[in-house]
Design a protein around this motif. Structure first.
Motif, PDB file in Angstrom:
ATOM      1  N   LEU A   1      21.826  36.624   1.744  1.00 49.51           N
ATOM      2  CA  LEU A   1      23.182  37.140   1.807  1.00 49.51           C
ATOM      3  C   LEU A   1      23.423  38.108   0.658  1.00 49.51           C
ATOM      4  O   LEU A   1      22.787  38.004  -0.394  1.00 49.51           O
ATOM      5  N   PRO A   2      24.339  39.058   0.834  1.00 51.74           N
ATOM      6  CA  PRO A   2      24.633  39.984  -0.265  1.00 51.74           C
ATOM      7  C   PRO A   2      25.106  39.235  -1.503  1.00 51.74           C
ATOM      8  O   PRO A   2      25.873  38.282  -1.408  1.00 51.74           O
ATOM      9  N   ARG A   3      24.652  39.679  -2.649  1.00 50.83           N
ATOM     10  CA  ARG A   3      25.079  39.057  -3.900  1.00 50.83           C
ATOM     11  C   ARG A   3      25.798  40.101  -4.737  1.00 50.83           C
ATOM     12  O   ARG A   3      25.371  41.244  -4.838  1.00 50.83           O
ATOM     13  N   GLN A   4      26.923  39.716  -5.300  1.00 51.58           N
ATOM     14  CA  GLN A   4      27.736  40.652  -6.058  1.00 51.58           C
ATOM     15  C   GLN A   4      27.986  40.157  -7.472  1.00 51.58           C
ATOM     16  O   GLN A   4      28.919  40.568  -8.132  1.00 51.58           O
ATOM     17  N   ARG A   5      27.131  39.254  -7.931  1.00 52.41           N
ATOM     18  CA  ARG A   5      27.217  38.776  -9.303  1.00 52.41           C
ATOM     19  C   ARG A   5      25.786  38.627  -9.821  1.00 52.41           C
ATOM     20  O   ARG A   5      24.946  38.021  -9.157  1.00 52.41           O
ATOM     21  N   PRO A   6      25.473  39.168 -10.992  1.00 59.75           N
ATOM     22  CA  PRO A   6      24.104  39.029 -11.524  1.00 59.75           C
ATOM     23  C   PRO A   6      23.715  37.566 -11.683  1.00 59.75           C
ATOM     24  O   PRO A   6      24.517  36.728 -12.091  1.00 59.75           O
ATOM     25  N   GLY A   7      22.469  37.280 -11.324  1.00 56.37           N
ATOM     26  CA  GLY A   7      21.962  35.930 -11.473  1.00 56.37           C
ATOM     27  C   GLY A   7      22.358  34.984 -10.375  1.00 56.37           C
ATOM     28  O   GLY A   7      22.127  33.776 -10.478  1.00 56.37           O
ATOM     29  N   GLU A   8      22.939  35.493  -9.294  1.00 63.00           N
ATOM     30  CA  GLU A   8      23.408  34.639  -8.205  1.00 63.00           C
ATOM     31  C   GLU A   8      22.740  35.069  -6.906  1.00 63.00           C
ATOM     32  O   GLU A   8      22.407  36.235  -6.719  1.00 63.00           O
ATOM     33  N   ALA A   9      22.546  34.124  -5.990  1.00 59.32           N
ATOM     34  CA  ALA A   9      21.919  34.431  -4.706  1.00 59.32           C
ATOM     35  C   ALA A   9      22.393  33.434  -3.661  1.00 59.32           C
ATOM     36  O   ALA A   9      22.734  32.294  -3.982  1.00 59.32           O
ATOM     37  N   GLY A  10      22.415  33.879  -2.412  1.00 55.41           N
ATOM     38  CA  GLY A  10      22.797  33.018  -1.299  1.00 55.41           C
ATOM     39  C   GLY A  10      21.836  33.170  -0.142  1.00 55.41           C
ATOM     40  O   GLY A  10      21.288  34.255   0.094  1.00 55.41           O
ATOM     41  N   LEU A  11      21.616  32.081   0.578  1.00 59.16           N
ATOM     42  CA  LEU A  11      20.714  32.068   1.732  1.00 59.16           C
ATOM     43  C   LEU A  11      21.394  31.380   2.905  1.00 59.16           C
ATOM     44  O   LEU A  11      22.050  30.347   2.741  1.00 59.16           O
ATOM     45  N   LEU A  12      21.223  31.943   4.093  1.00 55.33           N
ATOM     46  CA  LEU A  12      21.600  31.292   5.338  1.00 55.33           C
ATOM     47  C   LEU A  12      20.323  30.788   5.983  1.00 55.33           C
ATOM     48  O   LEU A  12      19.440  31.574   6.329  1.00 55.33           O
ATOM     49  N   VAL A  13      20.192  29.467   6.106  1.00 55.37           N
ATOM     50  CA  VAL A  13      18.962  28.840   6.602  1.00 55.37           C
ATOM     51  C   VAL A  13      19.245  28.248   7.986  1.00 55.37           C
ATOM     52  O   VAL A  13      20.143  27.413   8.138  1.00 55.37           O
ATOM     53  N   ARG A  14      18.473  28.676   8.982  1.00 55.77           N
ATOM     54  CA  ARG A  14      18.629  28.162  10.342  1.00 55.77           C
ATOM     55  C   ARG A  14      17.276  27.766  10.906  1.00 55.77           C
ATOM     56  O   ARG A  14      16.282  28.458  10.696  1.00 55.77           O
TER      57      ARG A  14
END
Length: 465
Positions: free
Chosen positions: A318-331
């Motif tokens: 997923l798009p990340r808009q903060r340094p050091g942060e990340a998101g994943l959509l797992v299906r």
């Protein structure tokens, strides 16, 4: 008594024409201004306290393809703003979203078989044909910085030798090559995941082959096209003394950076600050997430799902808009046959994982397109995309359209309570599209609002390579 006629003069006619033109332009400006304002994105509060939005940052753009307009909306520390530019359909900074990796697969002969292939060569016009008992899968990766790297992926052999070709006229055929040997798309080519991290590109080789182990590889050296061509040695082709550039020779240098123990499938990698998140499957079908430091050492591991198959696994960064942060959509497909999905959001600082949340998704129509943590890491902002179908009637004809609707939700990570929800209308149906101003009529901009695309810009804390 007749009134005297006032003669028409060119100046009087031009003045009338100018007045009419100014009136038309003013009316058009008012119409366009109304359309621009109506295309703006809106945040419609549904329930909860809007103060829950404080501490979040959200930046998005709406591309109105047919209306030739772009809407930019921002959410910063609880304040939501939107602005629309007409007469443009270009998104700002859209090239940052796609790393633009291109690749090419080339099946060449095994170097050990070159003498035998040359001896069996048969001329066919300018082309030579021969047979080869073994082939080498060479993959060339064309990187976004204009350089390239080539590495061997696997070897292939069958009882029946395949036909190899060499054409001295076609510059693309610089060595013996074969076609349509194996469907490399089914073999999950390594160009499906490319990530810039710590000044280098990392790529994924999902499955192990006889030449490479499954894992994350790091590009240590890449070359320009001219440098790569100059580096290839000349080798004999055929029996007539002709030579060609050796397509079996690697170019640049790619090194195995990290491979989990017992991994049968490595699905991808994603930067989380100065750590690299690697998702992978073991033989039992357990999907895990490893956090790896710059030395290739695992510093943390989390279990994402059980009884998962590589064929049904889909992981979307997923798009990340903060340094050091990340998101994943797992299906993936669950044990009972249905799809199981979850959202993973994490933050790393100073080489360690500081915030980690793993939220199961149960609604069938929920598809997160954005997720972020607040400043304290105790609340989660999630933007879901849903599909709404609209029906209406125009001039006696029944029409329908499906529009993407977005729902914004803030959740407390400690107890899972939903603190705030709102609808995000990204300007694509806000201006009388489904309720015309007068019966049997749709305004021009309203008709053109259906073809829209919402894009959440991707910010990277990595240096430009």
């Amino acid at each position: 008594m007749n009134k005297p006629r006032i003669p028409r003069t060119p100046a009087r006619s031009l003045a009338v024409l100018a007045a009419v033109t100014l009136a038309l332009l003013a009316g058009w400006a008012v119409f366009r201004a109304a359309g621009r304002g109506a295309l703006d994105a809106r945040l419609q509060n549904r329930q909860g306290d809007p103060a829950a939005l404080q501490g979040f940052t959200l930046l998005g753009q709406v591309q109105h393809l047919n209306a030739d307009a772009v809407t930019t909306f921002t959410l910063e520390d609880g304040e939501f703003c939107s602005e629309t530019r007409l007469d443009t359909n270009t998104l700002a900074g859209a090239t940052n979203w796609d790393y633009q990796l291109y690749s090419g697969t080339n099946w060449t002969i095994d170097p050990a078989d070159r003498a035998a292939v040359n001896a069996a060569a048969v001329p066919d016009g300018d082309t030579l044909t021969s047979t080869a008992p073994r082939l080498v899968w060479m993959e060339t990766l064309f990187l976004p910085d204009g350089t390239e790297v080539r590495l061997p992926i696997a070897t292939w052999s069958e009882e029946t030798p395949v036909t190899a070709y060499w054409d001295p006229v076609d510059e693309e055929w610089t060595d013996w090559c074969a076609f349509d040997v194996i469907d490399t798309e089914e073999e999950l080519r390594p160009d499906q995941n490319l990530t810039p991290w710590q000044g280098r590109y990392c790529l994924t080789l999902p499955r192990s082959t006889d030449l490479q182990a499954a894992g994350i590889y790091r590009v240590e050296e890449s070359l320009t096209e001219a440098e790569a061509r100059a580096q290839l040695p000349a080798v004999p082709v055929g029996a007539g003394g002709a030579t060609a550039a050796d397509e079996t020779a690697p170019c640049g240098r790619v090194q195995l950076f990290y491979t989990p123990e017992n991994a049968v499938f490595v699905s991808g990698c994603l930067p989380v600050g100065d750590l690299l998140a690697v998702t992978w499957l073991d033989k039992a079908g357990t999907l895990s997430l490893d956090l790896v430091n710059g030395a290739g050492q695992r510093v943390d591991r989390r279990t994402l799902a059980e009884q998962v198959s590589a064929e049904t696994l889909r992981i979307t960064p997923l798009p990340r808009q903060r340094p050091g942060e990340a998101g994943l959509l797992v299906r993936s497909q669950g044990p009972n046959g249905g799809e199981q999905a979850q959202l993973v959001v994490m933050r790393a600082e100073n080489g360690r994982l500081t915030v980690y949340c793993q939220c199961p998704l149960t609604a069938q129509d929920t598809l997160p397109v954005f997720a972020a943590l607040d400043d304290t890491g105790t609340r989660l902002l999630q933007v879901d995309r849903k599909l709404e179908v609209w029906d209406w009637e125009v001039r006696g004809y029944h029409r329908g359209a499906s529009d993407p609707a977005y729902e914004l939700r803030v959740q407390d990570l400690d107890d899972g309570a939903v603190l705030f929800t709102a609808g995000l209308t990204a300007g694509d149906w806000a201006w009388g599209t489904h309720r015309p101003a007068s019966p049997n009529r749709l305004d021009a901009l309203s008709v053109m609002q259906f073809n829209t695309q919402v894009w959440f810009p991707h910010l990277t804390d990595e240096p430009t390579l």
